[in-house]
Scaffold this active site. Structure first.
Site, PDB file in Angstrom:
ATOM      1  N   ASP A  16     -18.017   6.323  -0.684  1.00 21.88           N
ATOM      2  CA  ASP A  16     -16.809   6.121  -0.913  1.00 21.88           C
ATOM      3  C   ASP A  16     -16.596   8.068   0.317  1.00 21.88           C
ATOM      4  OD1 ASP A  16     -13.365   5.903  -0.360  1.00 21.88           O
ATOM      5  OD2 ASP A  16     -13.298   5.824  -2.142  1.00 21.88           O
ATOM      6  N   ARG A  33       0.565  -1.875   0.032  1.00 22.53           N
ATOM      7  CA  ARG A  33       0.145  -0.205  -0.273  1.00 22.53           C
ATOM      8  C   ARG A  33       0.679   1.221  -0.373  1.00 22.53           C
ATOM      9  NH1 ARG A  33      -4.839   1.610   3.356  1.00 22.53           N
ATOM     10  NH2 ARG A  33      -6.227  -0.167   2.257  1.00 22.53           N
ATOM     11  N   HIS A  69      -7.866   0.537  -5.980  1.00 22.34           N
ATOM     12  CA  HIS A  69      -7.755   0.062  -5.464  1.00 22.34           C
ATOM     13  C   HIS A  69      -8.069  -1.426  -5.631  1.00 22.34           C
ATOM     14  CE1 HIS A  69      -7.386  -1.354  -0.985  1.00 22.34           C
ATOM     15  NE2 HIS A  69      -8.627  -0.460  -0.457  1.00 22.34           N
ATOM     16  N   GLN A  95      -9.319  -4.336  -3.054  1.00 21.66           N
ATOM     17  CA  GLN A  95     -11.420  -3.909  -3.023  1.00 21.66           C
ATOM     18  C   GLN A  95     -11.970  -3.676  -3.687  1.00 21.66           C
ATOM     19  OE1 GLN A  95     -13.100  -1.624   0.526  1.00 21.66           O
ATOM     20  NE2 GLN A  95     -14.062  -2.406  -0.424  1.00 21.66           N
ATOM     21  N   CYS A 123     -16.372   1.302   0.328  1.00 20.12           N
ATOM     22  CA  CYS A 123     -14.919   1.243   0.982  1.00 20.12           C
ATOM     23  C   CYS A 123     -14.819   0.951   2.179  1.00 20.12           C
ATOM     24  CB  CYS A 123     -14.349   1.011  -0.515  1.00 20.12           C
ATOM     25  SG  CYS A 123     -13.903   2.752  -0.295  1.00 20.12           S
ATOM     26  N   ARG A 169     -13.588  -8.860   1.633  1.00 20.78           N
ATOM     27  CA  ARG A 169     -11.959  -8.058   1.692  1.00 20.78           C
ATOM     28  C   ARG A 169     -10.692  -9.728   2.404  1.00 20.78           C
ATOM     29  NH1 ARG A 169      -9.588  -3.708   1.843  1.00 20.78           N
ATOM     30  NH2 ARG A 169      -8.062  -4.570   0.645  1.00 20.78           N
TER      31      ARG A 169
HETATM   32  N1   CP Z   1     -10.748   0.382   2.505  1.00 20.06           N
HETATM   33  C1   CP Z   1     -10.200  -0.405   3.201  1.00 20.06           C
HETATM   34  O1   CP Z   1      -8.971  -0.260   2.127  1.00 20.06           O
HETATM   35  O2   CP Z   1      -9.605   0.100   4.020  1.00 20.06           O
HETATM   36  P1   CP Z   1      -8.172   0.667   4.623  1.00 20.06           P
HETATM   37  O3   CP Z   1      -8.026   1.239   4.638  1.00 20.06           O
HETATM   38  O4   CP Z   1      -8.904   0.364   6.670  1.00 20.06           O
HETATM   39  O5   CP Z   1      -6.991  -0.676   4.439  1.00 20.06           O
HETATM   40  N1  NVA Z   2     -10.348   6.502  -1.858  1.00 20.92           N
HETATM   41  C1  NVA Z   2     -10.105   6.156  -0.577  1.00 20.92           C
HETATM   42  C2  NVA Z   2     -10.221   4.767  -0.219  1.00 20.92           C
HETATM   43  C3  NVA Z   2     -10.104   4.138   1.361  1.00 20.92           C
HETATM   44  C4  NVA Z   2     -10.075   2.140   0.911  1.00 20.92           C
HETATM   45  C5  NVA Z   2      -8.908   6.538   0.358  1.00 20.92           C
HETATM   46  O1  NVA Z   2      -8.297   6.247  -1.093  1.00 20.92           O
HETATM   47  O2  NVA Z   2      -8.579   7.382   1.397  1.00 20.92           O
END
Ligand code: CP
Ligand code: NVA
Length: 327
Positions: free
Chosen positions: A232, A109, A136, A139, A273, A313
């Site tokens: 989101d 990440r 993502h 997700q 998400c 997930r």
């Molecule tokens: N939806 C998601 O990716 O959550 P986190 O940022 O908590 O991993």
């Molecule tokens: N768009 C959001 C998604 C979080 C899972 C972000 O990038 O923070």
């Protein structure tokens, strides 16, 4: 369905998978979910080691990959940005080669997509993008599994994303739409709409004639007949300095019961998400009371499937790791 050309492959944006490969992953995830419910774990990754690298914070991605690894018989090890100091202490490609020699698969990440792509290029083992500024995909696999559980076949399924239409979620859902033939509508104000060239390019490569991506600022147009309203946060990680600007652009698109009713469908569901602002129960929401992208009534209501989605997930992470490492 068996295709299983997934062994040794990475998942960076969802573009690299075909529609059939996505369907295979979803079928595998559904099967593993059923087995887990029966208390049966499939130790397909016994003796393997999985690295989980987080340059941005995470709750769901972290718990999903940790439990999915453990239930598959593998050992997960977590690294934060401060542990590794990417690009400061050492180059991305050197770190990737070290991790690739030691680990069997790596969840990454980070920020720029180019970093996870470079990491995957040099690691030489499967790398799964656990969110970057642009995509993502892990997700979206969970989102698709949740849609499959509620509606069966995904081809032609009308789905409305509401919010920042340029962000990682909206773009990855648009890729999924092109691959699987979803009827995606992106409801966003003009300044937050995705690049039309990107949408054109995705649709040019569509794998189903039924694939649609409609970008609009009209709630009626976006929501009519939609099976799912997808939310989101309005401010993605790393964009906190734009908070007030986003609230001003998106406040009229908060998901309320009235907005849900525009689908005209009693069976429509709400997905998000997560994390979500729905109550004033976090420091950020208290500092910015208008930041809530969804009413509590919808989030907690009968149409909401957000915690099924969150659980998914884990099942999709398990399928992804098992198929890309063990085949
Ligand atoms: N939806 C998601 O990716 O959550 P986190 O940022 O908590 O991993
Ligand atoms: N768009 C959001 C998604 C979080 C899972 C972000 O990038 O923070």
């Amino acid at each position: 369905m068996t295709i299983s050309g997934l062994k040794g492959r990475s998942l960076l944006s969802l573009r690299e998978l075909s529609g059939d490969e996505i369907r295979e992953l979803l079928a595998k995830a559904a099967d593993l979910k059923e087995r887990t419910a029966l208390g049966v774990n499939v130790p397909a990754l016994a003796g393997k080691n999985i690295a989980l690298i987080f340059l941005k914070p995470s709750t769901r991605t972290r718990v999903s990959f940790v439990v999915a690894s453990t239930q598959s018989g593998a050992h997960p090890e977590i690294f934060n940005g401060d542990d590794i100091r990417f690009g400061v202490k050492e180059s991305v490609r050197d770190i990737a080669r070290v991790f690739g020699r030691v680990f069997d698969g790596i969840m990454f990440r980070g920020y720029e997509h180019a970093t996870v792509a470079e990491f995957a290029q040099y690691a030489g083992v499967p790398v799964w993008n656990g969110l970057c500024d642009s995509y993502h995909p892990t997700q979206v696999l969970a989102d698709l599994l949740t849609l499959r559980e509620n509606f069966g076949d995904l081809e032609g399924l009308p789905l409305t994303y509401v919010g920042d239409g340029r962000n990682n979620m909206a773009v990855t859902l648009a890729i999924a739409a092109a691959k699987l033939g979803l009827d995606l509508r992106i409801l966003a104000p003009k300044p937050l709409q995705p690049d039309p060239e990107l949408i054109k390019e995705l649709l040019a490569g569509r794998e189903s004639e039924r694939a649609r991506v409609l970008v609009t600022e009209s709630p009626e147009e976006a929501l009519s007949g939609s099976a799912c309203v997808y939310g989101d946060v309005w401010v993605s990680m790393g964009e906190e300095d734009q908070t007030q600007e986003r609230i001003d652009l998106l406040r009229d698109l908060k998901v309320t019961s009235d907005l849900m009713a525009l689908t005209g469908r009693e069976d429509s569901i709400y997905l998000h998400c997560l994390p979500a602002f729905h109550l004033l129960d976090t420091e950020t929401a208290i500092a910015h009371p208008d930041i809530r992208e969804v009413d509590d009534e919808v989030f907690e209501g009968a149409q909401s499937r957000v915690f099924d989605q969150s659980e998914n997930r884990m099942h999709t992470a398990k399928a992804l790791m098992q198929l890309t490492i063990a085949g």
